[in-house]
Motif scaffolding. Structure first.
Motif, PDB file in Angstrom:
ATOM      1  N   UNK A   1      18.794  31.788  -5.639  1.00 18.17           N
ATOM      2  CA  UNK A   1      17.388  31.416  -5.494  1.00 18.17           C
ATOM      3  C   UNK A   1      16.972  31.495  -4.033  1.00 18.17           C
ATOM      4  N   UNK A   2      15.811  32.032  -3.785  1.00 14.76           N
ATOM      5  CA  UNK A   2      15.180  31.943  -2.471  1.00 14.76           C
ATOM      6  C   UNK A   2      14.042  30.939  -2.612  1.00 14.76           C
ATOM      7  N   UNK A   3      14.206  29.783  -2.007  1.00 17.04           N
ATOM      8  CA  UNK A   3      13.262  28.686  -2.185  1.00 17.04           C
ATOM      9  C   UNK A   3      12.325  28.610  -0.983  1.00 17.04           C
ATOM     10  N   UNK A   4      11.037  28.592  -1.257  1.00 23.29           N
ATOM     11  CA  UNK A   4       9.994  28.532  -0.235  1.00 23.29           C
ATOM     12  C   UNK A   4       9.133  27.312  -0.524  1.00 23.29           C
ATOM     13  N   UNK A   5       8.864  26.506   0.493  1.00 19.45           N
ATOM     14  CA  UNK A   5       8.103  25.278   0.258  1.00 19.45           C
ATOM     15  C   UNK A   5       6.605  25.488   0.410  1.00 19.45           C
ATOM     16  N   UNK A   6       5.871  25.008  -0.574  1.00 19.66           N
ATOM     17  CA  UNK A   6       4.415  24.929  -0.463  1.00 19.66           C
ATOM     18  C   UNK A   6       4.069  23.915   0.629  1.00 19.66           C
ATOM     19  N   UNK A   7       3.338  24.382   1.636  1.00 19.71           N
ATOM     20  CA  UNK A   7       2.837  23.492   2.686  1.00 19.71           C
ATOM     21  C   UNK A   7       1.329  23.782   2.765  1.00 19.71           C
ATOM     22  N   UNK A   8       0.596  23.234   1.796  1.00 19.18           N
ATOM     23  CA  UNK A   8      -0.804  23.585   1.580  1.00 19.18           C
ATOM     24  C   UNK A   8      -1.717  22.584   2.286  1.00 19.18           C
ATOM     25  N   UNK A   9      -2.582  23.112   3.154  1.00 18.46           N
ATOM     26  CA  UNK A   9      -3.474  22.287   3.963  1.00 18.46           C
ATOM     27  C   UNK A   9      -4.958  22.468   3.625  1.00 18.46           C
TER      28      UNK A   9
ATOM     29  N   UNK B   1       1.597  28.871   2.059  1.00 18.20           N
ATOM     30  CA  UNK B   1       0.303  28.185   2.002  1.00 18.20           C
ATOM     31  C   UNK B   1      -0.732  29.101   1.387  1.00 18.20           C
ATOM     32  N   UNK B   2      -1.815  28.500   0.921  1.00 19.00           N
ATOM     33  CA  UNK B   2      -2.994  29.276   0.516  1.00 19.00           C
ATOM     34  C   UNK B   2      -3.947  29.314   1.697  1.00 19.00           C
ATOM     35  N   UNK B   3      -4.357  30.500   2.077  1.00 15.82           N
ATOM     36  CA  UNK B   3      -5.292  30.661   3.193  1.00 15.82           C
ATOM     37  C   UNK B   3      -6.699  30.761   2.622  1.00 15.82           C
ATOM     38  N   UNK B   4      -7.486  29.748   2.886  1.00 16.64           N
ATOM     39  CA  UNK B   4      -8.809  29.627   2.278  1.00 16.64           C
ATOM     40  C   UNK B   4      -9.918  30.029   3.232  1.00 16.64           C
ATOM     41  N   UNK B   5      -9.945  29.409   4.419  1.00 15.37           N
ATOM     42  CA  UNK B   5     -10.958  29.761   5.411  1.00 15.37           C
ATOM     43  C   UNK B   5     -10.455  30.938   6.243  1.00 15.37           C
ATOM     44  N   UNK B   6     -11.238  31.996   6.407  1.00 12.32           N
ATOM     45  CA  UNK B   6     -10.739  33.184   7.114  1.00 12.32           C
ATOM     46  C   UNK B   6     -10.465  32.970   8.597  1.00 12.32           C
ATOM     47  N   UNK B   7     -10.882  31.836   9.158  1.00 14.46           N
ATOM     48  CA  UNK B   7     -10.574  31.546  10.561  1.00 14.46           C
ATOM     49  C   UNK B   7      -9.208  30.875  10.699  1.00 14.46           C
ATOM     50  N   UNK B   8      -8.766  30.166   9.667  1.00 15.66           N
ATOM     51  CA  UNK B   8      -7.535  29.389   9.736  1.00 15.66           C
ATOM     52  C   UNK B   8      -6.307  30.202  10.155  1.00 15.66           C
ATOM     53  N   UNK B   9      -6.105  31.437   9.653  1.00 12.99           N
ATOM     54  CA  UNK B   9      -4.882  32.156  10.021  1.00 12.99           C
ATOM     55  C   UNK B   9      -4.669  32.304  11.525  1.00 12.99           C
ATOM     56  N   UNK B  10      -5.729  32.403  12.286  1.00 12.61           N
ATOM     57  CA  UNK B  10      -5.552  32.540  13.733  1.00 12.61           C
ATOM     58  C   UNK B  10      -4.832  31.333  14.315  1.00 12.61           C
ATOM     59  N   UNK B  11      -4.917  30.201  13.652  1.00  8.59           N
ATOM     60  CA  UNK B  11      -4.333  28.962  14.168  1.00  8.59           C
ATOM     61  C   UNK B  11      -2.945  28.654  13.613  1.00  8.59           C
ATOM     62  N   UNK B  12      -2.611  29.142  12.410  1.00 11.97           N
ATOM     63  CA  UNK B  12      -1.336  28.732  11.807  1.00 11.97           C
ATOM     64  C   UNK B  12      -0.506  29.876  11.236  1.00 11.97           C
ATOM     65  N   UNK B  13      -1.024  31.093  11.162  1.00 13.55           N
ATOM     66  CA  UNK B  13      -0.337  32.162  10.423  1.00 13.55           C
ATOM     67  C   UNK B  13       1.010  32.530  11.027  1.00 13.55           C
ATOM     68  N   UNK B  14       1.218  32.280  12.312  1.00 16.83           N
ATOM     69  CA  UNK B  14       2.506  32.623  12.926  1.00 16.83           C
ATOM     70  C   UNK B  14       3.643  31.757  12.401  1.00 16.83           C
ATOM     71  N   UNK B  15       3.307  30.669  11.675  1.00 14.80           N
ATOM     72  CA  UNK B  15       4.307  29.749  11.143  1.00 14.80           C
ATOM     73  C   UNK B  15       4.392  29.801   9.617  1.00 14.80           C
ATOM     74  N   UNK B  16       3.824  30.835   9.003  1.00 12.11           N
ATOM     75  CA  UNK B  16       3.777  30.968   7.543  1.00 12.11           C
ATOM     76  C   UNK B  16       4.647  32.143   7.099  1.00 12.11           C
ATOM     77  N   UNK B  17       5.568  31.876   6.159  1.00 12.62           N
ATOM     78  CA  UNK B  17       6.468  32.918   5.656  1.00 12.62           C
ATOM     79  C   UNK B  17       5.836  33.748   4.543  1.00 12.62           C
ATOM     80  N   UNK B  18       5.019  33.112   3.698  1.00 10.75           N
ATOM     81  CA  UNK B  18       4.387  33.760   2.534  1.00 10.75           C
ATOM     82  C   UNK B  18       3.081  33.040   2.286  1.00 10.75           C
ATOM     83  N   UNK B  19       2.070  33.772   1.868  1.00 11.26           N
ATOM     84  CA  UNK B  19       0.789  33.116   1.612  1.00 11.26           C
ATOM     85  C   UNK B  19       0.176  33.618   0.316  1.00 11.26           C
ATOM     86  N   UNK B  20      -0.817  32.883  -0.144  1.00 17.65           N
ATOM     87  CA  UNK B  20      -1.508  33.212  -1.393  1.00 17.65           C
ATOM     88  C   UNK B  20      -3.006  33.242  -1.167  1.00 17.65           C
TER      89      UNK B  20
END
Length: 347
Positions: free
Chosen positions: A86-94, A141-160
Motif C-alpha cells: 500500500x502507498x498511503x497518502x494522508x488527506x490534509x484538507x484545508x 488536498x483538494x485545491x479549491x481557490x486558484x490562488x491557494x496553490x501559490x502558498x502551499x503547493x510545494x508541500x502537496x504530494x497529490x491533489x484533487x
C-alpha cells in the motif's frame, strides 16, 4: 458621479506574497527531497511500474491541528508497516466547498470563529503540512481557490479537483500548471464526461489570469500537467464504484486516448454519505482490484480519530476531539482494521 464599483465590498486586505510566506515557513532539504520522492512514487503507481495500491485517506477536513497530527502519527506508523503493498497518502484538507454557506476550512477561518484571518490560515496550513511530511507521510488536498496553490503547493504530494469544480475552466487551467499528480472527480450528478474533458484540458498548455510569487496579478502560461487521472465518487444519480461503472469509465478514457487510471472514492456519493457504508464500499473496490482489474489504481476514504461528525458552529470547548465538523468519517479503529485487511488480500 454615481459609484459603480465595490458597492458590496466591505474590505479588501492585501495578503503577504506567496514568496515571502514560503520563505518564512520554508521546507527543509529533507522535506523537499521527500516531496519529490512521494510525487514520483504516486506517479509510478498511477501511470507506471509500481504495483502498490494507492490509498488517500484522512479527515474530511482539518479543524483541530493537534488532533490532526495525532491521527497523522498513527497513520505514519501503520503506513511504514504496510508499505510493501500500500502507498498511503494522508488527506490534509484545508478548503471546503459549501453547497450554500458554512465553515469554509482552516485556511479561510483558522480560529473557527468567523474572523477569517486568511494570512494566519495559510501559515497554519504550511506548518501542518511540514509536520505531516516530517512523519514520512505524503500529503493530499483538494485545491479549491486558484490562488491557494501559490502558498502551499510545494508541500502537496497529490491533489484533487472536486465534483463541484471539475467543470470549471479556471480549475482546469490551474491544474495544467500544478507540479503534482492530480485527480479530477466526476461531476455532482455522477457523470464522468466532465472529468474526462477536465483531464484532457489539464494536460494541455494553458494561459490564464493568475498571481505571481510576488503576489502580483499576472498572465500565467503552463506546459500542461501530464499526471492527471479520474476519480469516481458517485453522485446524485447514485454510486459508481461497481464493475460496470469501472468498465464504462475505462471505455470513456480509452475513447479519449487517455490511460485508464481510475481512483475510486469510497465516501461521498458512493456510500450515500453514510460513513457506516464506507468500509464495504472500500472492500468492493479492493475486491475488483484483486480480481484483476488493474485499471483501479487506488481508493479514497474519509477517516478520523472518532466516527461520525458533529454539528458546527458550537462553542469550541464543547467539540468532541478528533471528530469531523464537516462530512462524517469512519473511526481510527475501523480504518486500521480495513487497511490491514486490504494488505492481506492484496498479498
Amino acid at each position: 458621479m454615481s459609484q459603480t464599483a465595490n458597492l458590496h465590498i466591505a474590505s479588501n486586505v492585501a495578503l503577504p506574497s506567496p514568496r515571502s510566506m514560503v520563505a518564512e515557513i520554508a521546507p527543509t532539504e529533507a522535506q523537499t527531497a521527500f516531496m519529490a520522492q512521494s510525487r514520483r512514487e504516486i506517479r509510478e503507481i498511477i501511470f507506471g511500474s509500481d504495483s502498490r495500491f494507492l490509498v488517500v485517506l484522512g479527515p474530511c477536513s482539518i479543524h483541530d491541528p493537534e488532533a490532526g497530527l495525532e491521527y497523522a502519527r498513527k497513520l505514519a506508523a501503520l503506513s511504514k508497516e504496510l508499505s510493501d503493498r500500500l502507498c498511503i497518502v494522508m488527506r490534509v484538507y484545508f478548503e471546503k466547498p459549501r453547497t450554500t454557506v458554512g465553515w469554509k476550512g482552516l485556511i479561510m477561518d483558522p480560529r473557527l470563529d468567523g474572523s477569517c484571518d486568511i494570512p494566519a490560515g495559510l501559515k497554519l496550513a504550511r506548518k501542518i503540512l511540514r509536520d505531516v511530511l516530517d512523519l514520512g507521510l505524503p500529503t493530499a488536498t483538494e485545491l479549491l481557490d486558484p490562488i491557494t496553490p501559490q502558498y502551499i503547493a510545494d508541500l502537496i504530494s497529490w491533489s484533487a479537483i472536486g465534483a463541484r469544480t471539475t467543470e470549471s475552466q479556471t480549475h482546469r487551467q490551474m491544474a495544467s500548471g500544478l507540479s503534482m499528480p492530480l485527480g479530477f472527480k466526476n461531476g455532482t450528478f455522477g457523470h464522468i464526461s466532465p472529468a474526462v474533458n477536465a483531464i484532457k484540458a489539464g494536460m494541455q498548455p494553458q494561459t490564464f489570469l493568475g498571481v505571481s510569487e510576488d503576489g502580483v496579478a499576472s498572465a500565467v502560461t503552463t506546459s500542461g500537467n501530464p499526471d492527471c487521472h479520474i476519480i469516481l465518487r458517485g453522485g446524485e444519480d447514485g454510486p459508481n464504484f461497481g464493475a460496470d461503472d469501472v468498465q464504462e469509465t475505462i471505455d470513456a478514457l480509452e475513447a479519449a486516448k487517455l490511460k485508464p487510471a481510475i481512483m475510486i472514492d469510497a465516501s461521498h456519493g458512493n456510500c450515500a454519505k453514510d460513513h457506516r457504508r464506507m468500509p464495504d464500499v472500500f472492500r468492493e473496490i479492493v475486491r475488483q482490484r484483486v480480481a484483476g482489474q488493474k485499471a483501479i489504481i487506488g481508493a479514497m476514504l474519509e477517516s478520523n480519530l472518532v466516527a461520525g461528525n458533529q454539528k458546527f458552529p458550537q462553542p469550541l470547548d464543547q467539540l468532541t476531539r478528533g471528530q469531523s465538523i464537516t462530512d462524517a468519517c469512519i473511526d481510527w479503529e475501523t480504518t486500521e482494521s480495513l487497511l490491514r485487511e486490504t494488505h492481506r488480500v492484496l498479498g
